[in-house]
Design a protein around this motif. Structure first.
Motif, PDB file in Angstrom:
ATOM      1  N   PHE A 549       0.838  -1.190   0.000  1.00  0.00           N
ATOM      2  CA  PHE A 549       0.000   0.000   0.000  1.00  0.00           C
ATOM      3  C   PHE A 549       0.880   1.248   0.000  1.00  0.00           C
ATOM      4  O   PHE A 549       1.986   1.259   0.552  1.00  0.00           O
ATOM      5  CB  PHE A 549      -0.911   0.042   1.247  1.00  0.00           C
ATOM      6  N   ARG A 550       0.345   2.321  -0.618  1.00  0.00           N
ATOM      7  CA  ARG A 550       1.008   3.615  -0.540  1.00  0.00           C
ATOM      8  C   ARG A 550      -0.028   4.715  -0.755  1.00  0.00           C
ATOM      9  O   ARG A 550      -1.124   4.453  -1.266  1.00  0.00           O
ATOM     10  CB  ARG A 550       2.131   3.740  -1.563  1.00  0.00           C
ATOM     11  N   ILE A 551       0.318   5.936  -0.347  1.00  0.00           N
ATOM     12  CA  ILE A 551      -0.573   7.087  -0.470  1.00  0.00           C
ATOM     13  C   ILE A 551       0.090   8.093  -1.399  1.00  0.00           C
ATOM     14  O   ILE A 551       1.275   8.418  -1.229  1.00  0.00           O
ATOM     15  CB  ILE A 551      -0.852   7.738   0.900  1.00  0.00           C
ATOM     16  N   VAL A 552      -0.665   8.585  -2.384  1.00  0.00           N
ATOM     17  CA  VAL A 552      -0.158   9.565  -3.344  1.00  0.00           C
ATOM     18  C   VAL A 552      -0.900  10.885  -3.126  1.00  0.00           C
ATOM     19  O   VAL A 552      -2.116  10.957  -3.330  1.00  0.00           O
ATOM     20  CB  VAL A 552      -0.348   9.081  -4.794  1.00  0.00           C
ATOM     21  N   PRO A 553      -0.214  11.951  -2.677  1.00  0.00           N
ATOM     22  CA  PRO A 553      -0.877  13.254  -2.527  1.00  0.00           C
ATOM     23  C   PRO A 553      -1.060  13.925  -3.884  1.00  0.00           C
ATOM     24  O   PRO A 553      -0.230  13.759  -4.786  1.00  0.00           O
ATOM     25  CB  PRO A 553       0.100  14.036  -1.640  1.00  0.00           C
ATOM     26  N   LYS A 554      -2.143  14.706  -4.036  1.00  0.00           N
ATOM     27  CA  LYS A 554      -2.424  15.340  -5.314  1.00  0.00           C
ATOM     28  C   LYS A 554      -2.880  16.779  -5.105  1.00  0.00           C
ATOM     29  O   LYS A 554      -3.534  17.099  -4.112  1.00  0.00           O
ATOM     30  CB  LYS A 554      -3.499  14.556  -6.077  1.00  0.00           C
ATOM     31  N   THR A 555      -2.517  17.616  -6.043  1.00  0.00           N
ATOM     32  CA  THR A 555      -3.046  18.965  -6.152  1.00  0.00           C
ATOM     33  C   THR A 555      -3.664  19.085  -7.528  1.00  0.00           C
ATOM     34  O   THR A 555      -2.957  19.184  -8.525  1.00  0.00           O
ATOM     35  CB  THR A 555      -1.945  20.018  -5.960  1.00  0.00           C
ATOM     36  N   GLY A 556      -5.007  19.049  -7.576  1.00  0.00           N
ATOM     37  CA  GLY A 556      -5.662  19.005  -8.872  1.00  0.00           C
ATOM     38  C   GLY A 556      -5.257  17.737  -9.592  1.00  0.00           C
ATOM     39  O   GLY A 556      -5.405  16.624  -9.104  1.00  0.00           O
ATOM     40  N   ARG A 557      -4.678  17.912 -10.780  1.00  0.00           N
ATOM     41  CA  ARG A 557      -4.214  16.761 -11.556  1.00  0.00           C
ATOM     42  C   ARG A 557      -2.731  16.477 -11.349  1.00  0.00           C
ATOM     43  O   ARG A 557      -2.183  15.558 -11.957  1.00  0.00           O
ATOM     44  CB  ARG A 557      -4.477  17.000 -13.031  1.00  0.00           C
ATOM     45  N   THR A 558      -2.074  17.250 -10.490  1.00  0.00           N
ATOM     46  CA  THR A 558      -0.650  17.061 -10.239  1.00  0.00           C
ATOM     47  C   THR A 558      -0.457  16.147  -9.038  1.00  0.00           C
ATOM     48  O   THR A 558      -0.976  16.415  -7.960  1.00  0.00           O
ATOM     49  CB  THR A 558       0.042  18.416  -9.975  1.00  0.00           C
ATOM     50  N   ALA A 559       0.283  15.072  -9.242  1.00  0.00           N
ATOM     51  CA  ALA A 559       0.545  14.113  -8.176  1.00  0.00           C
ATOM     52  C   ALA A 559       1.933  14.352  -7.596  1.00  0.00           C
ATOM     53  O   ALA A 559       2.896  14.598  -8.327  1.00  0.00           O
ATOM     54  CB  ALA A 559       0.446  12.679  -8.696  1.00  0.00           C
ATOM     55  N   GLY A 560       2.028  14.313  -6.267  1.00  0.00           N
ATOM     56  CA  GLY A 560       3.309  14.448  -5.598  1.00  0.00           C
ATOM     57  C   GLY A 560       3.986  13.097  -5.417  1.00  0.00           C
ATOM     58  O   GLY A 560       3.527  12.054  -5.899  1.00  0.00           O
ATOM     59  N   GLU A 561       5.123  13.130  -4.698  1.00  0.00           N
ATOM     60  CA  GLU A 561       5.838  11.885  -4.429  1.00  0.00           C
ATOM     61  C   GLU A 561       4.994  10.978  -3.539  1.00  0.00           C
ATOM     62  O   GLU A 561       4.446  11.430  -2.543  1.00  0.00           O
ATOM     63  CB  GLU A 561       7.174  12.178  -3.742  1.00  0.00           C
ATOM     64  N   PRO A 562       4.858   9.703  -3.917  1.00  0.00           N
ATOM     65  CA  PRO A 562       4.069   8.800  -3.066  1.00  0.00           C
ATOM     66  C   PRO A 562       4.777   8.524  -1.757  1.00  0.00           C
ATOM     67  O   PRO A 562       5.989   8.713  -1.616  1.00  0.00           O
ATOM     68  CB  PRO A 562       3.939   7.527  -3.918  1.00  0.00           C
ATOM     69  N   SER A 563       4.006   8.085  -0.784  1.00  0.00           N
ATOM     70  CA  SER A 563       4.569   7.713   0.508  1.00  0.00           C
ATOM     71  C   SER A 563       5.390   6.441   0.355  1.00  0.00           C
ATOM     72  O   SER A 563       5.440   5.815  -0.718  1.00  0.00           O
ATOM     73  CB  SER A 563       3.439   7.480   1.520  1.00  0.00           C
ATOM     74  N   GLU A 564       6.048   6.069   1.447  1.00  0.00           N
ATOM     75  CA  GLU A 564       6.738   4.791   1.426  1.00  0.00           C
ATOM     76  C   GLU A 564       5.738   3.655   1.250  1.00  0.00           C
ATOM     77  O   GLU A 564       4.565   3.778   1.570  1.00  0.00           O
ATOM     78  CB  GLU A 564       7.495   4.599   2.746  1.00  0.00           C
ATOM     79  N   GLN A 565       6.225   2.543   0.691  1.00  0.00           N
ATOM     80  CA  GLN A 565       5.371   1.382   0.493  1.00  0.00           C
ATOM     81  C   GLN A 565       5.254   0.595   1.797  1.00  0.00           C
ATOM     82  O   GLN A 565       6.236   0.363   2.489  1.00  0.00           O
ATOM     83  CB  GLN A 565       5.932   0.484  -0.609  1.00  0.00           C
ATOM     84  N   HIS A 566       4.005   0.203   2.115  1.00  0.00           N
ATOM     85  CA  HIS A 566       3.741  -0.567   3.322  1.00  0.00           C
ATOM     86  C   HIS A 566       3.286  -1.962   2.928  1.00  0.00           C
ATOM     87  O   HIS A 566       2.320  -2.118   2.183  1.00  0.00           O
ATOM     88  CB  HIS A 566       2.667   0.118   4.168  1.00  0.00           C
ATOM     89  N   ARG A 567       3.996  -2.959   3.433  1.00  0.00           N
ATOM     90  CA  ARG A 567       3.697  -4.348   3.076  1.00  0.00           C
ATOM     91  C   ARG A 567       2.848  -5.000   4.158  1.00  0.00           C
ATOM     92  O   ARG A 567       3.074  -4.813   5.349  1.00  0.00           O
ATOM     93  CB  ARG A 567       5.000  -5.139   2.924  1.00  0.00           C
TER      94      ARG A 567
END
Length: 692
Positions: A549-567
């Motif tokens: 699992f990971r979380i991707v922050p977004k501003t409108g259609r722009t995506a930021g760096e995703p969080s670390e991956q969680h297994r």
């Protein structure tokens, strides 16, 4: 017959070429009606080919493809669709989403395609139908009046509207649309019972509603007679209102526009009247049949001490270096006299008084008192002028339906009087325009069409100013970021809880929650969260499988760096370092123990015993040494098997005293194999604008 014809065509094709043309036809009706949850078959038959290729389309979408007579069927959803060997297609547990037009195409080598078309109509059982209107009353002369029906379940194939038992037809007076019946310019003749009859091939529903069209015959005659207009607090007040009409009009009362209780005869009794009851009383007379209305007003005045206490405030004067002090104590009869003796000994006012002071340098932090005098009471209030103090900017983010992002920076400093705010970016003062907009009170800056990859990510300076001073705050906007995140797996390992944090000035309009299995390379978005979200729970996991699992922050259609991956998934077992430690440590410990016991054993054999040692005791000693040696060789992977055989060649026979065997240590695995299961179901995307 069909099989014989196909066989003949095959023989003729082999002997003399392709002499038979491929044909296809439905075996039943081309328009098929089915009940939700049942199985339905779109049947076809063909001739002129032995094993034609079959393709079924839902609209223009290919949903099944196979070869007639071929045992292997592929490219179909076996849970819903079942291809038949004759080219027919069966739907299992048909649902409303299967409503569509279906086309079957068969292809014979060397010939053009032939096709047949079906219309599949899926119906549910009609349940809980109800009949409603667009307004509470139908009034004669209105433009229209509409009735409509709602069903909690199922859709109708046929809808019939009836008025007093007779079917209603489309025309100038009645308009029948989807689920609606509209009465154009209703009249009193449209009063009666309306019925809607709903049917489909599997059920039916009927609902009734009685409609009364309101109308009025004439205008009433009104009279107004209040008993008294001026009252003192504590007295009783009676108001009466009469009017003639046919039928007799109803009477109601309003006080300053709000409804108050009245007797059935239309009188109002106010015992122990108070100042709050001073105002305009309105008698409203209505003919219930015509809705003709007549109003009469009576003004009532009550003298009393003002409620509560006086209120003090201060605001910036017309000049930047001036302060205007206000003292308010409204109401009462008569009004209270208010003044600021610390600012002026002679000036005063009644109820609402203000005074402007230009020499303000000594007023910072000083309590300014307002004296309020009334014949029944003498009280005061105070205000303390203060310059703006430090504050933090608040960032709000919103997104329009066309994915345009607006960022709001809110700078509100505690100050008395309220501070005005100046906005600066890169040394230039911002003004209201197409890109930037400043609120009327100047505390809010709106950045329209915010771009998280452009110069919009910059430092914005807001300076709060009032006549006593100013303070400045710099706010550096950041793109979509996640500072940290964590994961928690439930005890039964079927639900995972994700939580995360973002920097305070990060501009975010939402988060994509993504997941992948260990056997897939790409993450898949399964949930879209609003900007205010900081945690979410995902259920339906299979404990036997591994997920990332990971979380991707977004501003409108722009995506930021995703969080670390969680297994998440099966336990990882011992690490490689731990296993290496066991592999190295256990043999060494056994070797040391072996050497010690060897010395004991050898020393015992070399020493001449005072008394004879029994053979049984010697065999026990040999067995102990043999077990230790075997244990050591087990950890050493049997590299000295010949030596082991020499040491243990005559021990541990069935007659030996030491009958138990030491078990080898358990196997240590580096990690349990990961298994990838189906990903959790995807939720529909949600767009939401929320505070960052």
């Amino acid at each position: 017959m069909q099989t014989t014809l196909s066989l003949i065509c095959v023989i003729l094709f082999l002997l003399a070429g392709n002499l038979c043309n491929l044909t296809i036809s439905p075996t039943g009706p081309a328009s098929v009606e089915a009940l939700v949850g049942t199985n339905v078959t779109l049947g076809v038959s063909h001739a002129g080919a032995f094993q034609p290729e079959v393709m079924w389309f839902m609209g223009s979408l290919l949903i099944a493809r196979w070869t007639v007579g071929d045992g292997s069927l592929s490219g179909v959803d076996s849970d819903i669709l079942r291809p038949e060997q004759d080219g027919s297609l069966t739907f299992r547990n048909v649902s409303l989403r299967n409503n569509s037009t279906y086309t079957v195409e068969m292809t014979k080598i060397g010939e053009a395609k032939v096709s047949a078309t079906f219309d599949l109509f899926v119906y549910d059982i009609l349940m809980n139908a109800s009949l409603h209107t667009d307004s509470d009353d139908a009034v004669e002369g209105d433009v229209k009046f509409t009735l409509y029906y709602i069903t909690m379940r199922g859709e109708a194939k046929e809808v019939r509207w009836l008025f007093n038992g007779l079917q209603v037809k489309n025309g100038p007076h009645y308009s029948i649309g989807e689920k609606k019946l509209t009465i154009n310019q209703p009249s009193r003749n449209d009063t009666g019972r309306y019925t809607v009859s709903l049917t489909n091939p599997f059920s039916s529903e009927t609902q009734h509603r009685d409609i009364t069209v309101l109308y009025g015959p004439d205008m009433p005659v009104l009279k107004v007679s209040p008993t008294k207009a001026v009252f003192v607090s504590g007295e009783s007040l009676f108001l009466s209102c009469q009017a003639e009409g046919e039928p007799a009009p109803s009477t109601s009362w309003l006080f300053n526009g709000e409804s108050i209780a009245a007797s059935p005869a239309g009188a109002v009794h106010l015992p122990n009247v108070e100042t709050s009851q001073s105002g305009v009383y309105t008698c409203v007379m209505v003919n219930t049949r015509t809705e003709a209305t007549l109003e009469r007003n009576v003004t009532v005045t009550v003298y009393e001490l003002p409620r509560g206490g006086p209120s003090c405030s201060v605001q910036a004067g017309n000049r930047s270096a001036a302060l205007q002090f206000l003292c308010l104590w409204p109401g009462g009869a008569p009004e209270a006299r208010v003044s600021f003796p610390g600012l002026s000994h002679n000036a005063s006012g009644y109820g609402n008084y203000s005074i402007t002071i230009h020499d303000i340098q000594t007023l910072h932090g000083q309590e300014i008192i307002c004296e309020a005098e009334h014949p029944l009471n003498h009280t005061q209030c105070s205000v303390i002028p203060r310059a703006p103090v430090g504050f933090l900017a608040v960032i709000l983010t919103s997104m329009s339906e066309d994915d345009r992002t607006t960022v709001e920076i809110h700078c509100s400093a505690e100050a008395t009087p309220e501070a005005l705010v100046r906005w600066i970016k890169n040394g230039e003062r911002l003004q209201t325009g197409s890109k930037y907009q400043i609120s009327a009170n100047t505390t809010q800056l709106f950045i329209h069409e915010f771009n998280a990859t452009s110069a919009d990510l910059d430092t914005y300076t807001c300076t709060a100013i009032n006549p006593l001073g100013n303070t400045t705050v710099d706010t550096t906007l950041l793109g979509p970021q996640i500072s940290n995140s964590s994961v928690f797996l439930s005890d039964d390992q079927t639900e995972v809880s994700l939580s995360w944090h973002v920097p305070l000035t990060s501009v975010i309009t939402g988060f994509d929650i993504q997941v992948k299995g260990n056997l897939t390379s790409d993450f898949r978005t399964i949930r879209v969260m609003p900007a205010s979200a900081r945690n979410t729970a995902i259920s339906g996991l299979d404990p036997k499988y591994t997920y990332y699992f990971r979380i991707v922050p977004k501003t409108g259609r722009t995506a930021g760096e995703p969080s670390e991956q969680h297994r998440t998934g099966p336990a990882a077992g011992l690490s490689g370092a731990a296993i290496a430690g066991f592999a190295a440590g256990i043999p060494c410990a056994v070797l040391v123990l072996l050497v010690v016991l060897g010395f004991i054993y050898c020393g015992t054999r070399d020493r001449s015993p005072r008394y004879p040692v029994s053979r049984a005791v010697e065999k026990v000693r040999e067995a102990i040494v043999c077990v230790i040696v075997r244990l050591f060789f087990t950890f050493s992977e049997g590299s000295f098997s010949s030596l082991q055989a020499v040491v243990c060649r005559s021990t541990l026979t069935p007659q030996n005293l030491l009958r138990g065997r030491l078990k080898p240590p358990p196997e240590y695995r580096l990690q349990q194999p990961e298994r990838s299961g189906p990903l959790p179901s995807v939720n529909p995307s949600v767009r939401m604008a929320t505070t960052v």
